[in-house]
Design a protein around this motif. Structure first.
Motif, PDB file in Angstrom:
ATOM      1  N   VAL A 191     -12.015  -7.756  -7.879  1.00 22.61           N
ATOM      2  CA  VAL A 191     -11.661  -9.005  -7.779  1.00 22.61           C
ATOM      3  C   VAL A 191     -10.079  -9.029  -7.634  1.00 22.61           C
ATOM      4  N   LEU A 192      -9.522  -9.235  -6.584  1.00 25.87           N
ATOM      5  CA  LEU A 192      -7.912  -8.722  -6.309  1.00 25.87           C
ATOM      6  C   LEU A 192      -7.298 -10.221  -7.184  1.00 25.87           C
ATOM      7  N   VAL A 193      -6.411  -9.662  -7.939  1.00 27.85           N
ATOM      8  CA  VAL A 193      -5.693 -10.818  -8.630  1.00 27.85           C
ATOM      9  C   VAL A 193      -3.983 -10.604  -8.298  1.00 27.85           C
ATOM     10  N   GLY A 194      -3.509  -9.466  -8.233  1.00 28.99           N
ATOM     11  CA  GLY A 194      -2.214  -9.415  -7.749  1.00 28.99           C
ATOM     12  C   GLY A 194      -1.840  -8.039  -7.523  1.00 28.99           C
ATOM     13  N   LEU A 195      -0.533  -7.766  -7.274  1.00 28.31           N
ATOM     14  CA  LEU A 195       0.057  -6.532  -7.366  1.00 28.31           C
ATOM     15  C   LEU A 195       0.307  -5.948  -8.760  1.00 28.31           C
ATOM     16  N   GLY A 196       0.161  -4.603  -8.710  1.00 26.66           N
ATOM     17  CA  GLY A 196       0.478  -4.051 -10.284  1.00 26.66           C
ATOM     18  C   GLY A 196       1.261  -2.787  -9.973  1.00 26.66           C
ATOM     19  N   GLY A 197       1.463  -2.082 -10.988  1.00 23.30           N
ATOM     20  CA  GLY A 197       2.239  -0.721 -10.874  1.00 23.30           C
ATOM     21  C   GLY A 197       3.740  -1.021 -11.182  1.00 23.30           C
ATOM     22  N   ASP A 198       4.279   0.076 -11.266  1.00 24.85           N
ATOM     23  CA  ASP A 198       6.065  -0.184 -11.594  1.00 24.85           C
ATOM     24  C   ASP A 198       6.417  -0.597 -10.660  1.00 24.85           C
ATOM     25  N   LYS A 199       6.111  -0.068  -9.108  1.00 28.68           N
ATOM     26  CA  LYS A 199       6.712  -0.472  -8.051  1.00 28.68           C
ATOM     27  C   LYS A 199       6.063  -1.305  -7.225  1.00 28.68           C
ATOM     28  N   LYS A 200       5.087  -2.048  -7.833  1.00 29.01           N
ATOM     29  CA  LYS A 200       4.261  -3.170  -6.996  1.00 29.01           C
ATOM     30  C   LYS A 200       3.532  -2.342  -6.107  1.00 29.01           C
ATOM     31  N   ASP A 201       2.880  -1.071  -6.047  1.00 24.44           N
ATOM     32  CA  ASP A 201       2.514  -0.380  -4.998  1.00 24.44           C
ATOM     33  C   ASP A 201       0.826  -0.268  -5.354  1.00 24.44           C
ATOM     34  N   LYS A 202       0.311  -1.057  -6.251  1.00 29.90           N
ATOM     35  CA  LYS A 202      -1.055  -0.791  -6.770  1.00 29.90           C
ATOM     36  C   LYS A 202      -1.739  -2.367  -6.401  1.00 29.90           C
ATOM     37  N   GLN A 251      -7.062  -1.009 -11.649  1.00 32.95           N
ATOM     38  CA  GLN A 251      -5.846  -0.785 -10.906  1.00 32.95           C
ATOM     39  C   GLN A 251      -6.438   0.150  -9.814  1.00 32.95           C
ATOM     40  N   LEU A 252      -6.066  -0.248  -8.471  1.00 32.22           N
ATOM     41  CA  LEU A 252      -6.471   0.431  -7.149  1.00 32.22           C
ATOM     42  C   LEU A 252      -5.334   0.550  -6.376  1.00 32.22           C
ATOM     43  N   GLY A 253      -5.240   2.019  -5.438  1.00 26.96           N
ATOM     44  CA  GLY A 253      -4.174   2.079  -4.364  1.00 26.96           C
ATOM     45  C   GLY A 253      -4.734   1.145  -3.495  1.00 26.96           C
ATOM     46  N   PHE A 254      -3.622   1.173  -2.449  1.00 23.12           N
ATOM     47  CA  PHE A 254      -3.929   0.129  -1.359  1.00 23.12           C
ATOM     48  C   PHE A 254      -4.797   0.927  -0.401  1.00 23.12           C
ATOM     49  N   ASP A 255      -5.031   2.060  -0.324  1.00 19.03           N
ATOM     50  CA  ASP A 255      -5.645   2.774   0.715  1.00 19.03           C
ATOM     51  C   ASP A 255      -7.173   2.993  -0.068  1.00 19.03           C
ATOM     52  N   ASP A 256      -7.409   2.756  -1.191  1.00 12.93           N
ATOM     53  CA  ASP A 256      -8.754   2.847  -1.740  1.00 12.93           C
ATOM     54  C   ASP A 256      -9.837   1.697  -1.451  1.00 12.93           C
ATOM     55  N   ALA A 257      -9.521   0.615  -1.313  1.00 14.09           N
ATOM     56  CA  ALA A 257     -10.204  -0.605  -1.033  1.00 14.09           C
ATOM     57  C   ALA A 257      -9.693  -1.338   0.276  1.00 14.09           C
ATOM     58  N   VAL A 258     -10.586  -2.246   0.628  1.00 15.89           N
ATOM     59  CA  VAL A 258     -10.540  -3.147   1.600  1.00 15.89           C
ATOM     60  C   VAL A 258     -10.737  -4.545   1.215  1.00 15.89           C
ATOM     61  N   LYS A 259     -10.115  -5.614   1.853  1.00 15.58           N
ATOM     62  CA  LYS A 259     -10.523  -6.962   1.470  1.00 15.58           C
ATOM     63  C   LYS A 259     -11.663  -7.362   2.263  1.00 15.58           C
ATOM     64  N   LEU A 260     -12.702  -7.992   2.002  1.00 13.87           N
ATOM     65  CA  LEU A 260     -13.910  -8.469   2.373  1.00 13.87           C
ATOM     66  C   LEU A 260     -13.593  -9.569   3.361  1.00 13.87           C
TER      67      LEU A 260
END
Length: 355
Positions: free
Chosen positions: A261-272, A285-294
């Motif tokens: 369940v996606l909540v928002g952006l994370g990571g120091d550079k907001k790249d997660k 915490q996931l990478g942008f390329d690890d998952a896809v929105k349903l």
């Protein structure tokens, strides 16, 4: 109760207190010798025996259909009205439990918190039934120390207090067909089962639209070990790859096809992607390329009930769906699509080399 002792005081009121005090002083003033020692021993033995029988209820108001004496905490010989007797026919004042623990044989332990004063045993059974996502033909039977509890009885009247442990048995029962349809369970082999609001006159296509809106931005609820509820609003993510925990890139472990369940952006550079696991609610915490929105448009959904496909223009009442019944949702999982080629196309095997 073992802490309450019943006795019959020979004297009452101010006169009784004065006579007891005078008798004690007279016996204490007697001369020495065997007679004096004997009288002193008898006085000290008689007075503590009375106090031993009545001291367990000091500073407590006891209500019992029997004759009970309550003693003033200042001492029975300090004032003339130091002890009194009361007749009471009402039970002791009890407080309704705020939290109870329910143990099940196969589904672990659940803590039910934030209970009201008027909460009944049936309310606890329905809450556990909802958490376990049980079908309508399964019921919850609660007992306390081997004593079966009545569903209509209040928790306070059943002898329960905060922190009491109940035993739950999941049994088969006849479904309540007279219960109004207010929600159904949406089950899928690719998603975690969730409740969806429904009515008998709701069309199937309207239910599909509700499912799409829920996975786009819906409220997910998880219960912690102390009974508190965690509510998160976000969209659904499906992992496309399986990865282990990466401490360098600050990404969590994941399995292919796992739901988040996606909540928002994370990571120091907001790249997660900052999210929660749909099964347990634990943060991840996931990478942008690890998952896809349903994305679940109504045309991509297929609902069925007991093996019967549901037509879009039919109401739910046409299929005799009961309260808390399960509807099977089928769709094309984006995590299981082969890479390359059109949507749903099979991967071609590599061509064999000629000798």
């Amino acid at each position: 109760s073992p802490w309450i002792r019943e006795y019959s005081p020979p004297l009452h009121g101010r006169e009784g207190a004065a006579e007891l005090a005078g008798s004690k002083a007279k016996k204490g003033a007697e001369g020495g010798g065997k007679a004096g020692a004997k009288s002193k021993a008898s006085a000290s033995a008689s007075t503590p025996s009375l106090l031993a029988r009545i001291r367990p209820v000091v500073s407590h108001h006891v209500a019992s259909p029997r004759l009970i004496a309550t003693i003033n905490p200042e001492g029975w010989a300090s004032t003339g009205t130091s002890f009194r007797t009361i007749y009471a026919t009402s039970p002791l004042p009890v407080f309704a439990p705020r939290t109870v623990t329910v143990k099940t044989l196969c589904n672990g332990q659940h803590v039910i918190a934030d209970l009201s004063d008027a909460a009944t045993v049936g309310d606890v059974s329905r809450e556990l039934h909802s958490r376990l996502m049980l079908p309508p033909w399964r019921g919850v039977l609660l007992s306390h120390w081997g004593r079966e509890l009545e569903p209509s009885a209040r928790l306070a009247d059943s002898g329960l207090r905060t922190g009491s442990v109940l035993e739950a048995v999941i049994k088969y029962c006849d479904p309540d067909r007279s219960a109004p349809l207010t929600r159904v369970r949406i089950a899928s082999p690719h998603l975690v089962t969730r409740y969806m609001a429904a009515t008998p006159h709701m069309l199937v296509r309207e239910l599909k639209a509700e499912i799409e809106a829920f996975h786009r931005k819906g409220v997910h609820v998880w219960h912690a070990a102390d009974g508190s509820a965690l509510r998160v609003e976000g969209c659904t993510l499906i992992c496309r790859v399986a990865k282990a925990l990466d401490a360098k890139n600050l990404t969590s472990s994941m399995a292919r096809g796992e739901q988040f369940v996606l909540v928002g952006l994370g990571g120091d550079k907001k790249d997660k992607w900052r999210c929660h696991r749909a099964e347990s609610g634990r943060p991840a915490q996931l990478g942008f390329d690890d998952a896809v929105k349903l994305e679940l448009p109504p045309r991509a959904q297929a609902l069925s009930y007991n093996g019967t496909p549901l037509a879009d223009e039919q109401p739910l009442s046409a299929y005799r769906i009961l309260q808390n019944d399960a509807l099977l949702l089928s769709f094309d999982n984006p995590a299981l699509r082969p890479s390359g080629g059109p949507k749903g196309a099979a991967k071609k095997p590599p061509a064999k080399k000629k000798a």
